[in-house]
Design a protein around this motif. Structure first.
Motif, PDB file in Angstrom:
ATOM      1  N   SER A 145       0.858  -1.182   0.000  1.00  0.00           N
ATOM      2  CA  SER A 145       0.000   0.000   0.000  1.00  0.00           C
ATOM      3  C   SER A 145       0.894   1.231   0.000  1.00  0.00           C
ATOM      4  CB  SER A 145      -0.912  -0.018   1.215  1.00  0.00           C
ATOM      5  OG  SER A 145      -0.160  -0.189   2.368  1.00  0.00           O
ATOM      6  N   ASN A 146       0.299   2.382  -0.231  1.00  0.00           N
ATOM      7  CA  ASN A 146       1.036   3.637  -0.270  1.00  0.00           C
ATOM      8  C   ASN A 146       2.119   3.667  -1.332  1.00  0.00           C
ATOM      9  OD1 ASN A 146      -0.382   5.049   1.644  1.00  0.00           O
ATOM     10  ND2 ASN A 146       0.730   4.079   3.299  1.00  0.00           N
ATOM     11  N   ILE A 147       1.960   2.869  -2.367  1.00  0.00           N
ATOM     12  CA  ILE A 147       2.875   2.944  -3.499  1.00  0.00           C
ATOM     13  C   ILE A 147       2.035   3.081  -4.757  1.00  0.00           C
ATOM     14  CG2 ILE A 147       4.572   1.705  -4.873  1.00  0.00           C
ATOM     15  CD1 ILE A 147       5.727   0.601  -2.330  1.00  0.00           C
ATOM     16  N   TYR A 148       0.953   2.297  -4.795  1.00  0.00           N
ATOM     17  CA  TYR A 148       0.025   2.380  -5.919  1.00  0.00           C
ATOM     18  C   TYR A 148      -1.330   2.865  -5.427  1.00  0.00           C
ATOM     19  CZ  TYR A 148       3.565  -0.526  -8.061  1.00  0.00           C
ATOM     20  OH  TYR A 148       4.763  -1.005  -8.533  1.00  0.00           O
ATOM     21  N   ILE A 173       1.898   6.471  -6.469  1.00  0.00           N
ATOM     22  CA  ILE A 173       1.641   7.659  -5.651  1.00  0.00           C
ATOM     23  C   ILE A 173       2.697   7.726  -4.552  1.00  0.00           C
ATOM     24  CG2 ILE A 173      -0.857   7.863  -5.987  1.00  0.00           C
ATOM     25  CD1 ILE A 173      -1.224   6.258  -3.391  1.00  0.00           C
ATOM     26  N   ASP A 174       2.801   8.883  -3.906  1.00  0.00           N
ATOM     27  CA  ASP A 174       3.714   8.917  -2.762  1.00  0.00           C
ATOM     28  C   ASP A 174       2.928   8.534  -1.506  1.00  0.00           C
ATOM     29  OD1 ASP A 174       2.854  11.286  -1.115  1.00  0.00           O
ATOM     30  OD2 ASP A 174       3.141  12.278  -3.062  1.00  0.00           O
ATOM     31  N   ASP A 175       3.644   8.273  -0.442  1.00  0.00           N
ATOM     32  CA  ASP A 175       2.969   7.679   0.711  1.00  0.00           C
ATOM     33  C   ASP A 175       2.229   8.687   1.593  1.00  0.00           C
ATOM     34  OD1 ASP A 175       5.034   8.888   1.962  1.00  0.00           O
ATOM     35  OD2 ASP A 175       6.030   7.034   2.618  1.00  0.00           O
ATOM     36  N   SER A 176       2.131   9.931   1.123  1.00  0.00           N
ATOM     37  CA  SER A 176       1.398  10.904   1.934  1.00  0.00           C
ATOM     38  C   SER A 176      -0.068  11.004   1.517  1.00  0.00           C
ATOM     39  CB  SER A 176       2.051  12.289   1.811  1.00  0.00           C
ATOM     40  OG  SER A 176       1.916  12.733   0.469  1.00  0.00           O
TER      41      SER A 176
END
Ligand SMILES: [Zn+2]
Ligand SMILES: [Zn+2]
Length: 261
Positions: free
Chosen positions: A25-28, A36-39
């Motif tokens: 998670s927090n990558i796609y 995407i970035d993890d924010s």
């Protein structure tokens, strides 16, 4: 075949950690798959967060469906006609193409990790409501279907939601007696008839339920017949109020529109 099954069992028993490795998670983006970035909140890219139809304006006072601005009443067209067993329903988004795709992957593509992200959205939705559920109960899946699929998507959502809410998760309390036909192929009336007697509460669980307010969890809300059937079984077994939270709900059908599902 045997060896494969064993390997699958070992991998499955590693649970979320394993799924996290395959589908970090927090990558796609959980909707379109773009990097995407993890924010990003809920692991959704900026485009998808705008595409999803959030239930943050007018909603039905009873079931929580999104109401169109041009629609007059405070209840959706279903709730005007049907008295529900559950106390109140809440949903996060309307069920359109993007939402359908996310839920399809949660259900059919073994992407159970998605459940945690969706539960985060559901938790944030609930935070603004002044209700006090005591336990979290998922809409159960028939044991045959469960064996085939390997997990119940409502349970995946419910478990994570219970963790966020810091409330006990009761995954075995309610069970499905009858295997129901694929609901999408049935009209509203047939769906209701089909589901009415489909649920019961385990006799050993009745003590855990007496006088408790229940947060019933499912992935999608359509006419509320599943939620009502679960709520009826829970009430007969001694539950107090039953609230329903789903990730997505079908659109409110204005007069003259056909059935969507
Ligand atoms: Zn996206
Ligand atoms: Zn409604």
């Amino acid at each position: 075949m045997k060896r494969f099954l064993k390997l699958w069992w070992i991998l499955s028993s590693l649970g979320e950690g394993f799924l996290e490795l395959i589908y970090p998670s927090n990558i796609y983006c959980i909707s379109c798959g773009n990097i995407i970035d993890d924010s990003r909140p809920y692991s959704l890219c900026d485009t998808c967060i705008r595409t999803l139809k959030w239930a943050n304006e007018r909603t039905c006072d009873r079931c929580g469906k999104i109401l169109q601005e041009s629609y007059g009443p405070d209840l959706c067209s279903d709730c005007i006609e049907t008295e529900h067993v559950f106390e109140k329903g809440y949903t996060c988004v309307e069920y359109t193409a993007a939402e359908r795709d996310i839920l399809h992957r949660l259900k059919y593509k073994n992407q159970a990790y998605l459940g945690r992200k969706l539960a985060e959205i559901m938790y944030d939705r609930m935070k603004t409501e002044d209700i006090k559920p005591d336990i979290v109960v998922p809409v159960p899946m028939h044991v045959k279907k469960y064996r085939k699929r390997g997990y119940n998507q409502a349970a995946v959502l419910g478990k994570s939601l219970a963790k966020f809410m810091e409330k006990p998760y009761e995954g075995k309390l309610l069970f499905r007696i009858a295997e129901t036909e694929a609901m999408s192929s049935l009209g509203a009336l047939a769906r209701k008839e089909n589901i009415r007697q489909a649920f019961d509460v385990h006799i050993d669980s009745k003590n855990n339920l007496a006088g408790k307010n229940v947060m019933l969890v499912d992935d999608i809300y359509t006419t509320g017949s599943t939620a009502d059937a679960c709520a009826a079984a829970l009430q007969v077994a001694g539950a107090a109020k039953i609230y329903v939270i789903t990730f997505a709900a079908g659109a409110n059908l204005m007069k003259g529109e056909g059935e969507l599902f």
